[in-house]
Design a protein around this motif. Structure first.
Motif, short mmCIF file in Angstrom:
data_model
loop_
_atom_site.label_atom_id
_atom_site.label_comp_id
_atom_site.label_asym_id
_atom_site.label_seq_id
_atom_site.Cartn_x
_atom_site.Cartn_y
_atom_site.Cartn_z
N ALA A 16 -5.03 4.26 1.93
CA ALA A 16 -3.94 4.15 0.96
C ALA A 16 -4.47 3.54 -0.32
O ALA A 16 -5.59 3.02 -0.36
CB ALA A 16 -2.82 3.27 1.52
N GLU A 51 -5.44 5.29 9.49
CA GLU A 51 -4.07 5.15 8.98
C GLU A 51 -3.92 4.02 7.96
O GLU A 51 -2.85 3.85 7.37
CB GLU A 51 -3.07 4.94 10.12
N ARG A 90 0.84 -1.19 0.00
CA ARG A 90 0.00 0.00 0.00
C ARG A 90 0.88 1.24 0.00
O ARG A 90 2.02 1.22 0.46
CB ARG A 90 -0.95 0.01 1.19
N GLN A 91 0.29 2.31 -0.53
CA GLN A 91 0.98 3.59 -0.56
C GLN A 91 0.00 4.68 -0.15
O GLN A 91 -0.99 4.92 -0.85
CB GLN A 91 1.57 3.88 -1.93
N ALA A 92 0.29 5.30 0.98
CA ALA A 92 -0.51 6.40 1.46
C ALA A 92 0.00 7.71 0.84
O ALA A 92 1.15 7.79 0.43
CB ALA A 92 -0.45 6.47 2.98
N GLY A 112 1.81 10.90 0.11
CA GLY A 112 3.03 11.47 0.65
C GLY A 112 3.98 10.49 1.29
O GLY A 112 5.00 10.88 1.86
N LYS A 113 3.66 9.19 1.20
CA LYS A 113 4.51 8.18 1.83
C LYS A 113 4.99 7.17 0.80
O LYS A 113 4.44 7.08 -0.30
CB LYS A 113 3.75 7.46 2.95
N GLU A 114 6.01 6.43 1.17
CA GLU A 114 6.51 5.40 0.28
C GLU A 114 5.62 4.15 0.36
O GLU A 114 4.91 3.93 1.35
CB GLU A 114 7.95 5.03 0.65
N ARG A 115 5.69 3.37 -0.69
CA ARG A 115 4.95 2.12 -0.70
C ARG A 115 5.49 1.19 0.38
O ARG A 115 6.71 1.10 0.58
CB ARG A 115 5.06 1.46 -2.07
N GLU A 116 4.59 0.49 1.06
CA GLU A 116 5.01 -0.42 2.12
C GLU A 116 4.34 -1.77 1.98
O GLU A 116 3.24 -1.90 1.44
CB GLU A 116 4.67 0.17 3.50
N SER A 156 1.78 -3.70 11.54
CA SER A 156 0.68 -2.74 11.66
C SER A 156 -0.67 -3.34 11.33
O SER A 156 -1.71 -2.75 11.67
CB SER A 156 0.95 -1.53 10.75
#
Length: 118
Positions: free
Chosen positions: A91, A88, A37-39, A41-45, A62
């Motif tokens: 994403a 949270e 997933r990618q939220a 402004g964040k990197e893919r996790e 998480s």
């Protein structure tokens, strides 16, 4: 092989969604399929993955205890059941294929947006 992810949407915190990832194309027998997933402004996790043979799963800390990944070999499909969703978790969720144990994920779906409201 092409991957088609679906099932995203808008849900309130505490709710559930089930994502699907369908594979089409040539004979499908990957080493592993994963959800990422990618939220904004964040990197893919990494979120979760499953060994295609045997069904062994792994999860990001998480989402442990809330998300469950499964697969249907006959349908060339994988699923991500997401319960007790939190804001949270918002994403774009992507499914991907790792063709072999020593190679990276090399085929990605188009992503499906999950939005969790508080």
């Amino acid at each position: 092989v092409q991957l088609q992810a679906s099932g995203g949407g808008l849900v309130q915190a505490g709710g559930s969604l089930r994502l699907s990832c369908a594979a089409s194309g040539r004979t499908f027998s990957p080493y592993r399929m994963g959800w990422f997933r990618q939220a904004p402004g964040k990197e893919r996790e990494f979120v979760a993955d499953i060994r295609w043979s045997g069904g062994t799963t792994a999860y990001a800390d998480s989402v442990k205890g809330r998300f469950t990944m499964s697969r249907d070999n006959a349908k060339n499909a994988a699923y991500l059941q997401m319960n007790n969703l939190k804001p949270e978790d918002t994403a774009v969720y992507y499914c991907a294929i790792q063709p072999g144990a020593t190679v990276r994920y090399d085929t990605w779906g188009q992503g499906t947006l999950v939005t969790v409201s508080s």
